[in-house]
Design an enzyme around this catalytic site. Structure first.
Site, mmCIF file in Angstrom:
data_model
loop_
_atom_site.group_PDB
_atom_site.id
_atom_site.type_symbol
_atom_site.label_atom_id
_atom_site.label_comp_id
_atom_site.label_asym_id
_atom_site.label_seq_id
_atom_site.Cartn_x
_atom_site.Cartn_y
_atom_site.Cartn_z
ATOM 1 N N GLU A 1 -4.379 15.347 -62.467
ATOM 2 C CA GLU A 1 -4.283 14.347 -61.403
ATOM 3 C C GLU A 1 -4.253 15.046 -60.047
ATOM 4 O OE1 GLU A 1 -2.602 10.428 -62.961
ATOM 5 O OE2 GLU A 1 -0.915 11.622 -62.305
ATOM 6 N N GLU B 1 4.427 12.637 -58.276
ATOM 7 C CA GLU B 1 5.414 11.929 -57.437
ATOM 8 C C GLU B 1 6.824 12.390 -57.777
ATOM 9 O OE1 GLU B 1 4.032 7.940 -58.217
ATOM 10 O OE2 GLU B 1 2.259 8.309 -56.989
ATOM 11 N N LYS C 1 4.488 2.823 -62.438
ATOM 12 C CA LYS C 1 5.382 3.388 -61.408
ATOM 13 C C LYS C 1 6.562 2.435 -61.162
ATOM 14 C CE LYS C 1 1.351 5.607 -59.477
ATOM 15 N NZ LYS C 1 0.821 6.426 -58.423
ATOM 16 N N SER D 1 -6.891 7.293 -58.682
ATOM 17 C CA SER D 1 -7.719 6.176 -58.199
ATOM 18 C C SER D 1 -8.848 5.796 -59.158
ATOM 19 C CB SER D 1 -8.261 6.480 -56.798
ATOM 20 O OG SER D 1 -7.190 6.633 -55.877
ATOM 21 N N GLY E 1 -3.479 7.176 -55.637
ATOM 22 C CA GLY E 1 -3.127 6.040 -54.792
ATOM 23 C C GLY E 1 -3.841 6.032 -53.451
ATOM 24 N N HIS F 1 4.816 14.098 -63.416
ATOM 25 C CA HIS F 1 3.957 13.377 -62.461
ATOM 26 C C HIS F 1 4.183 13.951 -61.063
ATOM 27 C CE1 HIS F 1 2.203 10.210 -60.034
ATOM 28 N NE2 HIS F 1 1.586 9.791 -61.121
ATOM 29 N N ASN G 1 0.159 3.607 -65.715
ATOM 30 C CA ASN G 1 1.450 4.018 -65.166
ATOM 31 C C ASN G 1 1.825 3.003 -64.090
ATOM 32 O OD1 ASN G 1 3.601 5.253 -63.872
ATOM 33 N ND2 ASN G 1 2.365 6.894 -62.969
HETATM 34 C C1 PEP Z 1 -1.003 7.892 -61.158
HETATM 35 O O1 PEP Z 1 -0.019 7.599 -60.516
HETATM 36 O O2 PEP Z 1 -0.868 8.522 -62.208
HETATM 37 C C2 PEP Z 1 -2.291 7.482 -60.647
HETATM 38 C C3 PEP Z 1 -3.346 8.061 -61.130
HETATM 39 O O3 PEP Z 1 -2.300 6.522 -59.671
HETATM 40 P P1 PEP Z 1 -3.590 5.787 -59.045
HETATM 41 O O4 PEP Z 1 -4.481 5.414 -60.197
HETATM 42 O O5 PEP Z 1 -3.044 4.592 -58.336
HETATM 43 O O6 PEP Z 1 -4.244 6.758 -58.135
#
Ligand code: PEP
Length: 249
Positions: free
Chosen positions: A164, A96, A13, A209, A170, A94, A11
């Site tokens: 998630e 976000e 973003k 992460s 992040g 998601h 992803n």
């Molecule tokens: C995500 O945004 O779906 C995600 C898992 O980000 P990150 O791997 O940077 O934590």
């Protein structure tokens, strides 16, 4: 007992540019070498068509779609438009977007219904915030999200669930394998109770992460069928080892 292929989805973003599409070449080469693993990259809308042209066998997807087919929704993109651009999958719900765009479970569900009907593999995200994990209500929260945002399934396209934990996105903090085993088990039970045998075929990704150092331990966990990867999907150097870890798992 269902055998589920691992899926590693990136992803990007709101990152990436035409120049970043050069990363797709080595990612596609790694995907071809990784038998038994599905690999996807979800760049921003503006790069989807260009990415499709350079995908080399990996699936290109989007990070969101609207629940309606068309209409007065300034700034939004429909599932049909994504299909026309060559997208094979879409992420919905998601955290976000749930936070920044105040997307409710009902809104996420509407998007998933439309995306599946359009033939897009649909990765639906759920996850608790830190306060909920500290309070011990994380499983309850995720079950509520599943109950209210998962669509009924008609077999049009594949639904994938991504767990998630918001506190891990992040931040460089990752759920432990025990955390992942607990939550993925809870999600699997919900899917089986709700969809019967089909629930055993639905892939459950872990996101938060994921990187080259922690991917193998996560992929070894029961019911972890791959990963949704943010930061570490932006370069082939960081993403390819995750694809390779999935292939070895
Ligand atoms: C995500 O945004 O779906 C995600 C898992 O980000 P990150 O791997 O940077 O934590």
């Amino acid at each position: 007992m269902h055998v589920r292929r691992k899926l590693v989805a990136g992803n990007w973003k709101m990152n990436g540019s035409r120049a970043a599409l050069a990363e797709l070449g080595p990612i596609a080469a790694a995907a071809r070498a990784a038998a038994g693993v599905d690999v996807a990259v979800c760049p921003p809308f503006t790069l989807i068509s260009l990415a499709v042209a350079r995908a080399g066998g990996i699936a290109i997807g989007a990070q969101d779609c609207h629940a309606a087919a068309s209409g007065p929704h300034t700034g939004n993109v429909s599932a049909g438009m994504l299909v026309e651009a060559g997208a094979k999958l879409v992420i919905v719900g998601h955290s976000e977007r749930r936070a920044d765009q105040c997307e409710s479970d009902a809104v996420v569900r509407g998007k998933a219904v439309t995306a599946l009907a359009a033939g897009l593999q649909t990765i639906l995200c759920v996850g608790e915030v830190e306060e909920e994990r500290v309070a011990g209500t994380h499983c309850e929260k995720v079950l509520y999200q599943l109950e209210h945002s998962l669509p009924e399934l008609g077999g049009e396209a594949e639904l994938v669930v991504a767990y998630e934990p918001v506190w891990a996105i992040g931040t460089g903090r990752t759920a432990t394998p025990d955390d992942a085993i607990e939550m993925h088990g809870v999600i699997r039970e919900h899917l089986l109770a709700r969809f019967g045998d089909t629930g055993g075929r639905i892939r459950i990704l872990y996101g938060g992460s994921v990187n080259a150092s922690n991917a193998a331990a996560l992929f070894a966990c029961d019911n972890v069928d791959g990963a949704l990867v943010g930061g570490a999907s932006l370069t082939a150097e960081a993403f390819v080892p995750i694809v390779e870890a999935a292939a070895k798992s």
